[in-house]
Structure formats: C-alpha cells, structure tokens
Design an enzyme around this catalytic site. Structure first.
Site, PDB file in Angstrom:
ATOM      1  N   THR A  26       0.845  -1.187   0.000  1.00 45.46           N
ATOM      2  CA  THR A  26       0.000   0.000   0.000  1.00 45.46           C
ATOM      3  C   THR A  26       0.883   1.242   0.000  1.00 45.46           C
ATOM      4  OG1 THR A  26      -1.822  -1.084   1.144  1.00 45.46           O
ATOM      5  CG2 THR A  26      -1.709   1.308   1.324  1.00 45.46           C
ATOM      6  N   GLN A  99      -4.451  -7.197  -5.835  1.00 44.50           N
ATOM      7  CA  GLN A  99      -4.873  -7.862  -4.605  1.00 44.50           C
ATOM      8  C   GLN A  99      -6.251  -7.317  -4.225  1.00 44.50           C
ATOM      9  OE1 GLN A  99      -3.269  -6.919  -0.640  1.00 44.50           O
ATOM     10  NE2 GLN A  99      -2.603  -9.049  -0.535  1.00 44.50           N
ATOM     11  N   HIS A 175      -7.156 -11.080  -0.811  1.00 42.20           N
ATOM     12  CA  HIS A 175      -6.489 -10.757   0.455  1.00 42.20           C
ATOM     13  C   HIS A 175      -7.304 -11.334   1.610  1.00 42.20           C
ATOM     14  CE1 HIS A 175      -3.950  -8.929   3.270  1.00 42.20           C
ATOM     15  NE2 HIS A 175      -3.964  -7.662   2.874  1.00 42.20           N
ATOM     16  N   ASN A 178      -3.728 -10.580   7.406  1.00 40.15           N
ATOM     17  CA  ASN A 178      -3.412  -9.333   8.099  1.00 40.15           C
ATOM     18  C   ASN A 178      -4.580  -8.683   8.837  1.00 40.15           C
ATOM     19  OD1 ASN A 178      -0.829  -9.689   7.243  1.00 40.15           O
ATOM     20  ND2 ASN A 178      -0.892  -8.140   5.640  1.00 40.15           N
ATOM     21  N   TYR A 180      -7.709  -8.251   8.042  1.00 36.55           N
ATOM     22  CA  TYR A 180      -8.750  -7.569   7.280  1.00 36.55           C
ATOM     23  C   TYR A 180      -9.998  -8.449   7.218  1.00 36.55           C
ATOM     24  CZ  TYR A 180      -5.007  -4.305   6.268  1.00 36.55           C
ATOM     25  OH  TYR A 180      -3.982  -3.394   6.405  1.00 36.55           O
ATOM     26  N   ARG A 227      -4.016 -14.990  -0.248  1.00 33.37           N
ATOM     27  CA  ARG A 227      -2.981 -14.682   0.740  1.00 33.37           C
ATOM     28  C   ARG A 227      -3.511 -14.905   2.153  1.00 33.37           C
ATOM     29  NH1 ARG A 227       0.661  -9.201   1.926  1.00 33.37           N
ATOM     30  NH2 ARG A 227       2.659 -10.294   1.702  1.00 33.37           N
ATOM     31  N   ASN A 235      -3.077  -5.626  13.140  1.00 35.45           N
ATOM     32  CA  ASN A 235      -4.382  -4.962  13.052  1.00 35.45           C
ATOM     33  C   ASN A 235      -5.343  -5.437  14.138  1.00 35.45           C
ATOM     34  OD1 ASN A 235      -4.005  -3.108  10.906  1.00 35.45           O
ATOM     35  ND2 ASN A 235      -4.097  -4.784   9.429  1.00 35.45           N
ATOM     36  N   GLY A 318       8.471  -7.622  -0.209  1.00 32.31           N
ATOM     37  CA  GLY A 318       7.695  -6.396  -0.105  1.00 32.31           C
ATOM     38  C   GLY A 318       8.565  -5.167   0.037  1.00 32.31           C
ATOM     39  N   ARG A 319       9.050  -4.920   1.266  1.00 34.23           N
ATOM     40  CA  ARG A 319       9.772  -3.675   1.532  1.00 34.23           C
ATOM     41  C   ARG A 319      11.010  -3.500   0.659  1.00 34.23           C
ATOM     42  NH1 ARG A 319      10.026  -4.916   7.758  1.00 34.23           N
ATOM     43  NH2 ARG A 319       9.664  -6.970   6.843  1.00 34.23           N
TER      44      ARG A 319
END
Length: 379
Positions: A26, A99, A175, A178, A180, A227, A235, A318-319
């Site tokens: 994101t 995603q 998704h 995480n 969500y 995922r 979260n 990712g990062r």
C-alpha cells in the site's frame, strides 16, 4: 549461482520470467476517488522485471476502503485507469495481479460512504489505526454484518475480479490475511457469531470459500491466488486459538478448489518469522497442491535456501521493492540495495516512489566514461 530462482516458471496460464514476486504494498498514490494515476503506471513498469507483481491492496467497493488514496476496481473510471498500468508492465515482459481487498473493521467513518461505520463479523473494536486524509486515526467499534449483507460483499469480489481482467490484469489475489475482513471471519478471536458464518472453523471459513468460488467463476481457478497470515496478530487480530486446525482446514479446501497459488506470510507481518506457540507452516505447503508462495523477511540468502530445500515455489518481497525497482538484477549481481525512506511510504508524489536509482547499465557506464571532466564541460 546454482539456483533456479532466476529461471522461468509456469503459474497457471502465465509464464513468469523468474520466481521472484513483488508483494502487495500500500503506497496511497491513487486519486481521492480511488483512480490509478500515471505515476502508478511508471512505478509498476519500473518493477516489471519481477516474475510476478501483486499490485497493492485494491478496494472492491467504497465500503472496502480503510486507507486514503488507495485504488479501487469498482468503477468504470478506475478500470480504465488501470489499463496503462497493466500495459506498461506487459510491455516490459512482466505479469501483474491486483490484490482484491476489503479491510472490514480496519477503517474509519471518514473513509466510509456517508460516514457510516466500518463493517466486521462482530462488533469488536480493534486496537489498530486507519490511514485517513488527516493521517493515522484510531479505529472504532464496527457494525456487525447481517447475514443478508454478506452475499452483496461476495458479489463485489466477483465483480472486482471480472473488472480486473477487463483492465488487463493476468489474474487476481484475494487478500485473506493481516486482520482484514476475510481474516476477521476466519479467526475465533474476531468472529463471535453464532450463525452460519461463525462458531466452528468450517463456518468461519465460509466467507473465504464463497469469495474464492465467486472469483473462480469470474476468471478461472488458474488465475486466482489467496494470501493468508496464520500466525500474524497485526491490526488487532489475535491469533486464532487453533491456527493449525483452522488454516489447515482452509488450505485443504483451497487446494480442492484448484487455485493457482497460496501466498503465506510466514510469522508476524513485517516482524519475526518465528512465533512462540506457532506451528510448522510446512504442513500448509504439503497440504496444498498448487504453487506455494512464501513471504516475510526474505533476503537473497533465505530465498536461495528456500529454493534449494524446495520450501517454496515462489518468494515474494515487499519492503525491498520499495527502494529497489530492479531488485531482480541486484540479486543476480549481488549488488548493494537502496535504503527506503519511511517518511514517503504513504501518500505524496514521486519522491520515495519512482525516484529510487536503478543500477547503472553498460550503456550508462559507457556514457559516463566518455563524458569530459566537469571542468571541461560547457557552462
């Protein structure tokens, strides 16, 4: 380098140039209406050397949004604006999935249509924040979805998947990680329902399996990934009381549905890979007949080891992709990596987004060598 990390591999109908995947990130660079921008097209094209790009979390509806300036796939304008993004990736030989995302309770009324409450399986306030136009703000107690509302959300996933193909994507990732919405239904820590979507793990998994079936109907199982984050408490979603049982059941069912890949966050999202009281995630790899994609804290050494031991088919980063658009080539050469600027992770413009320097090519090195010293250049 004795490894197949850099060799082509087949994923459903897609031929990937290598086994390196750009994980969803994101970055909040879309318009306020969730429309992708030309800057986003440049960003993804820069990273098209990845075998597969899983584009950032993409809202399936206005209600799905929990972060300002995130893109959607539910209006005609959004779909049309994604076309230059997918075309740019394809022009450089890459593959790209969006995603599909519904944040559930990880939102804020200022991000919801009409200032409504965010939704969730149960009315439990998360100890988490949502990214609004004023910055990060605490989440509030959500509205518990009525059974009658759930079918509409499943349909939104189906329509978003169909829209993704229209926009030129090669497939979609659902998704379900995480903390969500789908993950909120999966975990008994966040799902306290007593109807057909709560209680036993089979019922808590019902939303995910209905969504997957609907998305398969829209684009075919061979173009669908899911995922999961079985051991991550992010979260405000505490780990399920029996993660091995819950996610083992889920993965077995996903395998039966024949989806293209399973994308697993190993350990705590953006945190440690080992979790006290966790379970051996290799059981999920063994239970799944499709492609297994591993994520979380991987560097080149870990990725090479995972392939040598056949612990994963694909590795997602990712990062590292934030600051290294040419990550594949840097890995191939063993070159140094750029450091990301955390202050520019969310929102803003090109700074910290499309301006990270790539490795010099042979052509740029030759040009620099032929250039006269600065003192000899015209003023």
């Amino acid at each position: 380098m004795n490894t197949d990390l850099f060799e082509p591999v087949q994923l459903g109908p897609c031929r990937l140039a290598n086994r390196i995947v750009m994980a969803p990130l994101t970055r909040s660079r879309a318009s306020p209406a969730g429309v992708p921008t030309p800057l986003m097209a440049e960003y993804y094209a820069q990273r098209a050397s990845a075998g597969l790009i899983v584009a950032e979390g993409t809202n399936i509806s206005p209600q799905a949004r929990g972060y300002a300036w995130t893109p959607g796939l539910y209006t005609r304008e959004q779909v049309e604006a994604w076309r230059p993004v997918t075309a740019g990736v394809h022009a450089r030989g890459g593959r790209i999935f969006p995603q599909l995302w519904h944040v559930g309770r990880i939102s804020h009324p200022s991000l919801q249509p009409g200032g409504a409450l965010p939704v969730a399986p149960s009315a439990i306030r998360p100890q988490a924040t949502a990214y609004t136009e004023r910055g990060f703000e605490p989440c509030i107690t959500p509205h518990a979805l009525a059974v009658a509302e759930i079918a509409g959300i499943v349909e939104q996933y189906r329509q978003a998947a169909a829209n993704a193909l229209t926009a030129g994507f090669d497939g979609v990732e659902i998704h379900a990680a995480n903390g969500y919405l789908i993950d909120q239904f999966l975990r008994d820590s966040t799902n306290q329902r007593t109807d057909g979507y709560g209680g036993a793990r089979e019922k808590r998994a019902r939303l995910l399996l209905e969504v997957v079936s609907a998305v398969i109907a829209a684009c075919g199982a061979e173009r669908v990934g899911v995922r999961l984050s079985p051991l991550s408490p992010v979260n405000g979603a505490a780990v399920d009381s029996d993660p091995a049982g819950t996610y083992g059941f889920v993965v077995a069912r996903l395998s039966e549905l024949g989806i293209a890949y399973l994308h697993v966050i190993e350990g705590v999202t953006q945190g440690p890979r080992e979790v006290p009281g966790g379970f051996d995630l290799r059981t999920l790899r063994r239970a799944f007949n499709g492609c297994y994609m591993a994520n979380n804290g991987y560097d080149l050494r870990l990725a090479l080891e995972a392939r040598r031991r056949n612990l994963a088919d694909l590795i997602s980063f990712g990062r590292l992709y934030i600051a290294n658009p040419d990550l594949v080539e840097r890995f191939r050469r063993g070159a140094p990596l750029n450091e990301p600027d955390r202050a520019t992770f969310f929102g803003g413009g090109a700074a910290g987004y499309t301006d990270y320097p790539p490795l010099p090519t042979a052509a740029t090195v030759a040009t620099a060598a032929a250039r006269p010293p600065r003192s000899q250049q015209p003023g």
